[in-house]
Design a protein around this motif. Sequence first.
Motif, PDB file in Angstrom:
ATOM      1  N   SER A 214       3.283  11.705  53.296  1.00 13.23           N
ATOM      2  CA  SER A 214       2.608  13.006  53.292  1.00 13.23           C
ATOM      3  C   SER A 214       3.163  13.949  52.222  1.00 13.23           C
ATOM      4  CB  SER A 214       2.737  13.674  54.665  1.00 13.23           C
ATOM      5  OG  SER A 214       4.104  13.873  55.004  1.00 13.23           O
ATOM      6  N   GLU A 215       4.357  13.624  51.702  1.00 20.30           N
ATOM      7  CA  GLU A 215       4.988  14.451  50.681  1.00 20.30           C
ATOM      8  C   GLU A 215       4.707  13.959  49.269  1.00 20.30           C
ATOM      9  OE1 GLU A 215       9.007  15.976  52.939  1.00 20.30           O
ATOM     10  OE2 GLU A 215       8.976  13.906  52.216  1.00 20.30           O
ATOM     11  N   LYS A 216       3.972  12.865  49.159  1.00 22.87           N
ATOM     12  CA  LYS A 216       3.717  12.257  47.855  1.00 22.87           C
ATOM     13  C   LYS A 216       2.396  12.730  47.265  1.00 22.87           C
ATOM     14  CE  LYS A 216       6.309   8.052  48.970  1.00 22.87           C
ATOM     15  NZ  LYS A 216       6.253   6.585  49.145  1.00 22.87           N
ATOM     16  N   ILE A 217       2.403  12.976  45.976  1.00 17.63           N
ATOM     17  CA  ILE A 217       1.198  13.377  45.266  1.00 17.63           C
ATOM     18  C   ILE A 217       0.632  12.220  44.444  1.00 17.63           C
ATOM     19  CG2 ILE A 217       2.342  14.203  43.160  1.00 17.63           C
ATOM     20  CD1 ILE A 217      -0.563  15.999  44.966  1.00 17.63           C
ATOM     21  N   CYS A 218       1.445  11.175  44.243  1.00 13.07           N
ATOM     22  CA  CYS A 218       0.964  10.023  43.469  1.00 13.07           C
ATOM     23  C   CYS A 218       1.756   8.770  43.802  1.00 13.07           C
ATOM     24  CB  CYS A 218       1.040  10.308  41.965  1.00 13.07           C
ATOM     25  SG  CYS A 218       2.722  10.339  41.308  1.00 13.07           S
ATOM     26  N   ALA A 219       1.219   7.646  43.379  1.00  9.46           N
ATOM     27  CA  ALA A 219       1.871   6.344  43.493  1.00  9.46           C
ATOM     28  C   ALA A 219       1.413   5.522  42.293  1.00  9.46           C
ATOM     29  CB  ALA A 219       1.477   5.654  44.800  1.00  9.46           C
ATOM     30  N   LYS A 220       2.004   4.343  42.100  1.00  9.13           N
ATOM     31  CA  LYS A 220       1.592   3.504  40.969  1.00  9.13           C
ATOM     32  C   LYS A 220       0.085   3.273  40.989  1.00  9.13           C
ATOM     33  CE  LYS A 220       5.811   0.722  40.549  1.00  9.13           C
ATOM     34  NZ  LYS A 220       6.377  -0.644  40.683  1.00  9.13           N
ATOM     35  N   GLU A 221      -0.427   3.038  42.189  1.00  9.89           N
ATOM     36  CA  GLU A 221      -1.842   2.668  42.316  1.00  9.89           C
ATOM     37  C   GLU A 221      -2.789   3.832  42.067  1.00  9.89           C
ATOM     38  OE1 GLU A 221       0.967   0.176  44.227  1.00  9.89           O
ATOM     39  OE2 GLU A 221       0.485   2.274  44.728  1.00  9.89           O
ATOM     40  N   THR A 222      -2.290   5.057  42.161  1.00  8.16           N
ATOM     41  CA  THR A 222      -3.172   6.206  42.012  1.00  8.16           C
ATOM     42  C   THR A 222      -3.140   6.812  40.607  1.00  8.16           C
ATOM     43  OG1 THR A 222      -1.480   7.802  42.720  1.00  8.16           O
ATOM     44  CG2 THR A 222      -2.837   6.790  44.438  1.00  8.16           C
ATOM     45  N   LEU A 223      -2.230   6.334  39.756  1.00  7.38           N
ATOM     46  CA  LEU A 223      -2.160   6.855  38.394  1.00  7.38           C
ATOM     47  C   LEU A 223      -3.397   6.455  37.606  1.00  7.38           C
ATOM     48  CD1 LEU A 223       1.551   5.991  37.472  1.00  7.38           C
ATOM     49  CD2 LEU A 223       0.648   8.239  38.085  1.00  7.38           C
ATOM     50  N   THR A 224      -3.925   7.369  36.820  1.00  7.55           N
ATOM     51  CA  THR A 224      -5.035   7.036  35.936  1.00  7.55           C
ATOM     52  C   THR A 224      -4.496   6.248  34.743  1.00  7.55           C
ATOM     53  OG1 THR A 224      -4.835   9.012  34.552  1.00  7.55           O
ATOM     54  CG2 THR A 224      -6.166   9.202  36.575  1.00  7.55           C
ATOM     55  N   LYS A 225      -5.385   5.661  33.983  1.00  5.06           N
ATOM     56  CA  LYS A 225      -4.964   4.895  32.805  1.00  5.06           C
ATOM     57  C   LYS A 225      -4.218   5.774  31.817  1.00  5.06           C
ATOM     58  CE  LYS A 225      -6.708   1.904  29.122  1.00  5.06           C
ATOM     59  NZ  LYS A 225      -7.918   1.301  28.478  1.00  5.06           N
ATOM     60  N   ASN A 226      -4.720   6.997  31.597  1.00  4.66           N
ATOM     61  CA  ASN A 226      -4.061   7.915  30.667  1.00  4.66           C
ATOM     62  C   ASN A 226      -2.671   8.316  31.164  1.00  4.66           C
ATOM     63  OD1 ASN A 226      -6.168   7.936  28.848  1.00  4.66           O
ATOM     64  ND2 ASN A 226      -7.137   9.754  29.731  1.00  4.66           N
ATOM     65  N   GLN A 227      -2.542   8.507  32.474  1.00  8.70           N
ATOM     66  CA  GLN A 227      -1.241   8.863  33.036  1.00  8.70           C
ATOM     67  C   GLN A 227      -0.247   7.711  32.881  1.00  8.70           C
ATOM     68  OE1 GLN A 227      -2.452   9.911  37.000  1.00  8.70           O
ATOM     69  NE2 GLN A 227      -2.940  12.039  36.453  1.00  8.70           N
ATOM     70  N   GLN A 228      -0.709   6.503  33.131  1.00 10.48           N
ATOM     71  CA  GLN A 228       0.145   5.328  32.968  1.00 10.48           C
ATOM     72  C   GLN A 228       0.620   5.203  31.526  1.00 10.48           C
ATOM     73  OE1 GLN A 228      -2.206   2.023  34.337  1.00 10.48           O
ATOM     74  NE2 GLN A 228      -2.070   2.617  36.485  1.00 10.48           N
ATOM     75  N   GLU A 229      -0.285   5.439  30.598  1.00 13.72           N
ATOM     76  CA  GLU A 229       0.069   5.328  29.177  1.00 13.72           C
ATOM     77  C   GLU A 229       1.073   6.398  28.774  1.00 13.72           C
ATOM     78  OE1 GLU A 229      -3.678   5.509  27.171  1.00 13.72           O
ATOM     79  OE2 GLU A 229      -4.163   3.380  27.543  1.00 13.72           O
ATOM     80  N   LYS A 230       0.896   7.606  29.290  1.00 10.83           N
ATOM     81  CA  LYS A 230       1.810   8.693  28.944  1.00 10.83           C
ATOM     82  C   LYS A 230       3.207   8.423  29.508  1.00 10.83           C
ATOM     83  CE  LYS A 230       0.270  12.787  28.302  1.00 10.83           C
ATOM     84  NZ  LYS A 230      -0.281  14.175  28.402  1.00 10.83           N
ATOM     85  N   ILE A 231       3.280   7.949  30.747  1.00 10.87           N
ATOM     86  CA  ILE A 231       4.581   7.627  31.341  1.00 10.87           C
ATOM     87  C   ILE A 231       5.251   6.505  30.554  1.00 10.87           C
ATOM     88  CG2 ILE A 231       5.744   6.671  33.374  1.00 10.87           C
ATOM     89  CD1 ILE A 231       3.709   8.176  35.093  1.00 10.87           C
ATOM     90  N   ASN A 232       4.467   5.500  30.169  1.00  8.95           N
ATOM     91  CA  ASN A 232       5.021   4.395  29.380  1.00  8.95           C
ATOM     92  C   ASN A 232       5.581   4.890  28.048  1.00  8.95           C
ATOM     93  OD1 ASN A 232       4.492   2.446  31.291  1.00  8.95           O
ATOM     94  ND2 ASN A 232       2.504   1.888  30.432  1.00  8.95           N
ATOM     95  N   GLU A 233       4.931   5.875  27.461  1.00 10.94           N
ATOM     96  CA  GLU A 233       5.429   6.467  26.215  1.00 10.94           C
ATOM     97  C   GLU A 233       6.769   7.150  26.439  1.00 10.94           C
ATOM     98  OE1 GLU A 233       2.430   9.067  24.733  1.00 10.94           O
ATOM     99  OE2 GLU A 233       0.998   7.453  24.308  1.00 10.94           O
ATOM    100  N   PHE A 234       6.869   7.887  27.544  1.00 10.79           N
ATOM    101  CA  PHE A 234       8.137   8.556  27.862  1.00 10.79           C
ATOM    102  C   PHE A 234       9.247   7.534  28.090  1.00 10.79           C
ATOM    103  CE2 PHE A 234       5.530  12.260  29.724  1.00 10.79           C
ATOM    104  CZ  PHE A 234       5.598  12.963  28.530  1.00 10.79           C
ATOM    105  N   LEU A 235       8.942   6.467  28.825  1.00 15.84           N
ATOM    106  CA  LEU A 235       9.951   5.450  29.111  1.00 15.84           C
ATOM    107  C   LEU A 235      10.384   4.739  27.830  1.00 15.84           C
ATOM    108  CD1 LEU A 235       8.622   3.834  32.426  1.00 15.84           C
ATOM    109  CD2 LEU A 235      10.320   5.642  32.139  1.00 15.84           C
ATOM    110  N   ALA A 236       9.431   4.488  26.943  1.00 15.25           N
ATOM    111  CA  ALA A 236       9.758   3.824  25.676  1.00 15.25           C
ATOM    112  C   ALA A 236      10.675   4.701  24.825  1.00 15.25           C
ATOM    113  CB  ALA A 236       8.483   3.502  24.910  1.00 15.25           C
ATOM    114  N   GLU A 237      10.476   6.016  24.893  1.00 18.96           N
ATOM    115  CA  GLU A 237      11.267   6.940  24.080  1.00 18.96           C
ATOM    116  C   GLU A 237      12.635   7.221  24.670  1.00 18.96           C
ATOM    117  OE1 GLU A 237      11.014  11.362  21.991  1.00 18.96           O
ATOM    118  OE2 GLU A 237       9.315  10.594  23.166  1.00 18.96           O
TER     119      GLU A 237
END
Length: 255
Positions: A214-237
Amino acid sequence: MKTDIITILRRKLYCFLFLKRLHPTDPAFELHFSKKNKYLSCLISKNGCSSILSSILKYDFNEEIDETKKIWDQKDSWVKHKDEHKILFNHNEKIDLTPFADYRKFVVLRHPLDRFISFINNTYKEKEYDYLFDKSLSPEKYVDSVLNLYPYMIDYKRKDMRFDKHAIPQRVYYEKYKEIFGNDLEIVILKDLSEFYEKLTGVSLIKNNITKDSEKICAKETLTKNQQEKINEFLAEYEFYKDDEYAQLFQKKII
């Protein structure tokens, strides 16, 4: 309830004017130790810190810990012992670890993607972020707002200095602890922490501050494609910019 216009304007002013002008701040490195069970835990935010602290308070200081209530809300239990079980230091400080020569030293790691999602959820569940994010937004727009602000939540000049402790890449902590302890530093995977702790101490880990659904706003399964790509960019950097032991932990799918 919709956020009023004054709050929105104040938030925008803070985010886009003030945050850009913050001086870089060193991450706070924190070691928690148990004299009773002779271990020293190298803390990384979002990686089981509250559970380890709760366990120290219970087993070293005989405090009654309510596992259904966040340890930070059990002020009577931790405030009176706050300087008896930890060492806090900045990036450049030298610390005397001679008293812990025969202690087990370990650091808890989790997959950076899981930790990043936990960080996003943390901004949603904790009131300390109310001034920064509009929690009346839809889940998708809320996650977008956190991702858009993420570069300002970490230092914008140097990779080894960050602004928000929950946003600090795990690598920053790990590299510092590895520098201090070398091969004496044991790596514990978050999902294995309970089993490791019981073998280490002979008692069960006190699980605390586990985020409820109930305290969560997102999970792996709920991320949009653009959100996944942006997070991957942050992790790569910030996480995988070197091909070293740390990166190989994840390439080998240990975590």
